[in-house]
Design a protein around this motif. Structure first.
Motif, PDB file in Angstrom:
ATOM      1  N   ASP B 112       0.845  -1.196   0.000  1.00  0.00           N
ATOM      2  CA  ASP B 112       0.000   0.000   0.000  1.00  0.00           C
ATOM      3  C   ASP B 112       0.883   1.249   0.000  1.00  0.00           C
ATOM      4  N   PRO B 113       0.495   2.254  -0.756  1.00  0.00           N
ATOM      5  CA  PRO B 113       1.319   3.469  -0.806  1.00  0.00           C
ATOM      6  C   PRO B 113       1.476   4.118   0.576  1.00  0.00           C
ATOM      7  N   ASP B 114       0.564   3.850   1.479  1.00  0.00           N
ATOM      8  CA  ASP B 114       0.683   4.429   2.819  1.00  0.00           C
ATOM      9  C   ASP B 114       1.482   3.552   3.783  1.00  0.00           C
ATOM     10  N   ALA B 115       1.999   2.434   3.298  1.00  0.00           N
ATOM     11  CA  ALA B 115       2.860   1.618   4.153  1.00  0.00           C
ATOM     12  C   ALA B 115       4.252   2.225   4.167  1.00  0.00           C
ATOM     13  N   VAL B 128       1.548  -9.075   0.771  1.00  0.00           N
ATOM     14  CA  VAL B 128       0.652  -7.935   0.792  1.00  0.00           C
ATOM     15  C   VAL B 128       0.941  -7.138   2.067  1.00  0.00           C
ATOM     16  N   VAL B 129       1.264  -5.862   1.901  1.00  0.00           N
ATOM     17  CA  VAL B 129       1.530  -5.002   3.058  1.00  0.00           C
ATOM     18  C   VAL B 129       0.508  -3.866   3.025  1.00  0.00           C
ATOM     19  N   ALA B 133       1.254   0.130   7.615  1.00  0.00           N
ATOM     20  CA  ALA B 133       2.150  -0.881   8.180  1.00  0.00           C
ATOM     21  C   ALA B 133       3.578  -0.348   8.072  1.00  0.00           C
ATOM     22  N   ARG B 134       4.436  -0.795   9.013  1.00  0.00           N
ATOM     23  CA  ARG B 134       5.845  -0.386   8.973  1.00  0.00           C
ATOM     24  C   ARG B 134       6.724  -1.631   8.985  1.00  0.00           C
ATOM     25  N   ILE B 135       7.659  -1.679   8.037  1.00  0.00           N
ATOM     26  CA  ILE B 135       8.561  -2.829   7.930  1.00  0.00           C
ATOM     27  C   ILE B 135       9.979  -2.303   8.118  1.00  0.00           C
ATOM     28  N   GLY B 136      10.674  -2.827   9.138  1.00  0.00           N
ATOM     29  CA  GLY B 136      11.982  -2.289   9.517  1.00  0.00           C
ATOM     30  C   GLY B 136      13.123  -2.728   8.610  1.00  0.00           C
ATOM     31  N   ALA B 137      14.287  -2.128   8.819  1.00  0.00           N
ATOM     32  CA  ALA B 137      15.483  -2.433   8.025  1.00  0.00           C
ATOM     33  C   ALA B 137      15.884  -3.895   8.190  1.00  0.00           C
ATOM     34  N   CYS B 145       3.005 -13.635   2.290  1.00  0.00           N
ATOM     35  CA  CYS B 145       2.673 -13.162   3.645  1.00  0.00           C
ATOM     36  C   CYS B 145       1.710 -11.985   3.547  1.00  0.00           C
ATOM     37  N   VAL B 146       1.015 -11.709   4.636  1.00  0.00           N
ATOM     38  CA  VAL B 146       0.149 -10.537   4.700  1.00  0.00           C
ATOM     39  C   VAL B 146       0.457  -9.785   5.996  1.00  0.00           C
ATOM     40  N   VAL B 147       0.727  -8.500   5.876  1.00  0.00           N
ATOM     41  CA  VAL B 147       0.922  -7.648   7.056  1.00  0.00           C
ATOM     42  C   VAL B 147      -0.205  -6.623   7.064  1.00  0.00           C
ATOM     43  N   GLY B 148      -1.035  -6.689   8.098  1.00  0.00           N
ATOM     44  CA  GLY B 148      -2.254  -5.888   8.130  1.00  0.00           C
ATOM     45  C   GLY B 148      -2.021  -4.421   8.446  1.00  0.00           C
ATOM     46  N   GLU B 149      -3.068  -3.679   8.300  1.00  0.00           N
ATOM     47  CA  GLU B 149      -3.048  -2.238   8.494  1.00  0.00           C
ATOM     48  C   GLU B 149      -2.430  -1.866   9.841  1.00  0.00           C
ATOM     49  N   SER B 150      -1.531  -0.895   9.795  1.00  0.00           N
ATOM     50  CA  SER B 150      -0.935  -0.306  10.994  1.00  0.00           C
ATOM     51  C   SER B 150      -0.122  -1.284  11.839  1.00  0.00           C
ATOM     52  N   SER B 151       0.203  -2.450  11.295  1.00  0.00           N
ATOM     53  CA  SER B 151       1.062  -3.364  12.050  1.00  0.00           C
ATOM     54  C   SER B 151       2.513  -3.020  11.809  1.00  0.00           C
TER      55      SER B 151
END
Lengths: 355, 355, 355
Positions: B112-115, B128-129, B133-137, B145-151
């Motif tokens: 998602d563009p807002d991830a 799917v992100v 959502a925030r994915i670290g370095a 995998c699926v990472v849900g909203e704001s996770s």
């Protein structure tokens, strides 16, 4: 995003009688729900069980869902209802922020041209909907879900990411299926033949009624010949295994890690606590309650509570007692012998004089 | 691909004192690790438990991780360390060939563009992100995998293919989540009302600290009001069920097929062996060890080992004994009666003369 | 879509001797299979167990698979075979309508250019096949499946949607892997060190022979050093956990929710009923049968049936008996005392005169 209700509106929506504390404001907008102990002055709480009554006096909540009997004890505004726990459940819906995707088919979903997807349904990225599948209005097929050929997902039903529905399965309206649940995999059927196993192809399907919830990773196998059937309003937790041709009666609830073996029938309004098991081909009467980790090995004819298992203790004591379990039959026989011998001593006249 | 170390470099990396066997070469590059019995002359082995000591003399390994006490018995080069099992664990990291994908977002992923995805994170095809959502370095979001909203997925954390993280869940740094694990599905909460179930929407989330490993198919449900919390360095095996609002203390380990019911609290440094169960709302003291398939039905106040269950035996004997289990209370009462009667016989003076 | 066979052709395919009932037609095309009780005149049935014999006389099926002994009792056309249950299993294959996708790689699949996919294999949408993986002829990789680096899927093997195969795993020919199964996740290995856990990277793989079936959500972990090995023709149901370095012998069958802990060896032709467990490092002899929910805590040296657990009963009685379980050792000691005391009373001469 749903707007949060004012206290007045909350009372209205829950059918509660709002009794304002001095200085309280019907137009306050509570931010959420919490327990009596943890609620902030911005939150609403509830008193659902007598065992929490002692926390009522000190609660900082702005309002509390309470029954008429306890309303007088409430130090803050009271939302008086018949059944506070049920009212709390209804209230959670008002504060739930689970994202709900907009209708439409995401470009990264793969929908077979022969599938029938209602325009008001939502198909998330990565979802695959096969030929002749039908997806009802307001249904949500989550990211990376798969709906097999000719399966049907009822209106308002939500499949969370990764759920898989095999071909030829029917799910009713307003159901919830959590991630990685598998509906319609083959039942476990093999005929032994010359010390090998010949597969019995599973020709039936799965039929799930309306308002059913199915937990994450739970499996409901397709029937061997007829269908596996889950009744209306049944609630199933995570990691539950429902084998082929099982029937679960309406409004039963099955907690996590339980398993029901092939062709077993569970009645209506039953509860299976966590890790319960039911062997194949038995029937469990309506209204039965099976306690945690109990294995039901034969049919239950009347409603009641049923248990099996042993208590836990420290391992040293447990080991001492467990060893004796293997001697139980022998102990019972020795007890019988003692009783006879003692009886003979006590009533010497019966078998002949002792002196 | 990591380059394999020479013996000298291996010693250095493990903090081992390398004692070369005659003719051995510090520049040899071992090809991997193996047991004392199975190691080839190209492999390194380890002696981690006294019960394997008898295999040391015949090992063909090029070098063995051993303790000082046993170094003298080592027929090949010795890598002397304080804790050979721990050194072996460290060594496995050097020989691990689990592929690690390059940073970047695969074109077949849907972000998602807002991830917020760190440029050093890797998002595999089919992943799917969702928004916010925030994915670290250095994090890896595996295929599908699926990472849900704001996770949030912490730096260095790896999600293996098919793992699903619902919305609003927090996973710390350097965690491993195996395939099909489900983090944040709804806890199992329903209020009974007029013989039906009203859903209690689960408003809390899941909070997982750093360095946690979560096995395949394991479920950790979101909290009803507050969060479900997994402490630092906790290791959880496959097919484990962690219900809503459970708290697991730091560095505890939970083996496969275990289940912890709602609002239970497991202390720090506990171990649950395979298939262990803990009922809801109880507390298990720090340092407790629960043996395989034990069901903990009330709080444990002090560290120790705890067990339940019965020993297994051949089914015929088992059946004989199991039948008696249902007569246990009756047997205990009969035993009591016998004791009284016998006492009366032995001490006739107490209750009156017999003769 | 396979065409359904006529009665004559069905007999031929099953090697059955067709004995037509008066007025019956060898060219009739049955529509499917069903039980003796439920079969319509358009369906074929089977008599596989003596306990269903009473339903034979009233069956409405057009034909029944029966043994020679019971053929005379059959009121409709008989398909006489040696083993009716096995013939029924063979017949299910003829009526199975599980969709089978056409060969080829779907445009929405992601196949690494270094993967080797047979042109006769089928790769469904959303499937991910990593570098150096090999997919055999006629194999099906279902929607959203993942096949890891350097893994191999044998010819004719089918992975149902969502199955995940990690890197470096080998699956033989003609296997079936159901949805969400996870093959090759890390075994659960950690070395304790200063009250923390150091990961033992799992350097082995998984090796699955031909004709194996693996149920939904089942996990088979990769080996720590060597491989986890599943023998030929093994059938594994849903939600089964097979830990690292387990060996399962040919043609064994493992029912749902069973678990086999690390390095255990299960022999050939064994059966584990639902929820059975086997602890680590033990060996179970060829031909052993483990009953439902039994926990095998030490090696089994000879074929036979093995059980553990307690019978279930209504909770009130169960509670009474369960409490006594914790007193079992004490009861056994009291019994021993009674026996001695009684013996002294009965044989007073032995220990001294009573009178």
């Amino acid at each position: 995003m749903k707007e949060r209700p004012t206290l007045a509106r909350l009372a209205e929506q829950l059918g509660a009688d709002l009794r304002l504390a001095p200085g309280a404001d019907t137009e306050q907008v509570p931010t959420g729900l919490n327990t009596l102990q943890d609620a902030t002055p911005a939150q609403v709480s509830f008193l659902a069980s007598a065992s929490y009554r002692r926390f009522l006096v000190d609660t900082r909540a702005c309002a509390v869902l309470v029954s008429e009997e306890l309303a007088a004890e409430c130090p803050v505004s009271a939302l008086v209802v018949e059944n506070p726990y049920h009212a709390f459940a209804l209230a959670t819906a008002l504060y739930d922020r689970t994202p709900r995707p907009a209708p439409g088919i995401h470009p990264a979903a793969v929908v077979d041209p022969d599938a029938d997807v209602d325009p008001e349904a939502s198909i998330a990225p990565g979802a695959v909907v096969e030929a002749f599948a039908r997806i009802g209005a307001g249904a949500v097929v989550g990211a990376n879900c798969v709906v097999g050929e000719s399966s049907e997902i009822g209106a308002g039903t939500r499949l969370h990411p990764g759920a898989v529905i095999y071909h030829g399965c029917f799910i009713g309206r307003d159901c919830v299926v959590h991630s990685q649940a598998v509906i319609g995999a083959d039942g476990f059927g093999f005929a032994p033949h010359r010390r090998r196993w010949t597969k019995i192809h599973q020709l039936g399907g799965v039929e799930i009624a309306d308002e059913v919830e199915i937990g994450a990773v739970t499996c409901i196998d397709r029937g061997a010949l007829g269908n596996t059937v889950i009744g209306r309003g049944v609630k199933i937790d995570n990691q539950v295994q429902i084998a082929h041709n099982v029937q679960i009666g309406d409004y039963s609830a099955i907690a996590a890690c339980s398993a029901v073996a092939g062709s077993a029938t569970i009645g209506k309004h039953c509860t299976l606590a966590g890790g319960a098991g039911v062997v194949g081909h038995v029937t469990v009467a309506d209204g039965s309650h099976i306690t945690a980790r109990t294995l039901v090995t034969k049919s239950i004819d009347s409603a009641g509570s049923y248990s099996s298992g042993t208590p836990f203790s420290d391992s040293r004591n447990w080991r001492r007692n467990a060893v004796r379990y293997s001697q139980l039959d022998q102990m019972a026989r020795r007890l019988k012998v003692l009783e006879k011998q003692l009886e003979a001593l006590r009533q010497p006249g019966r078998d002949g004089e002792k002196d």
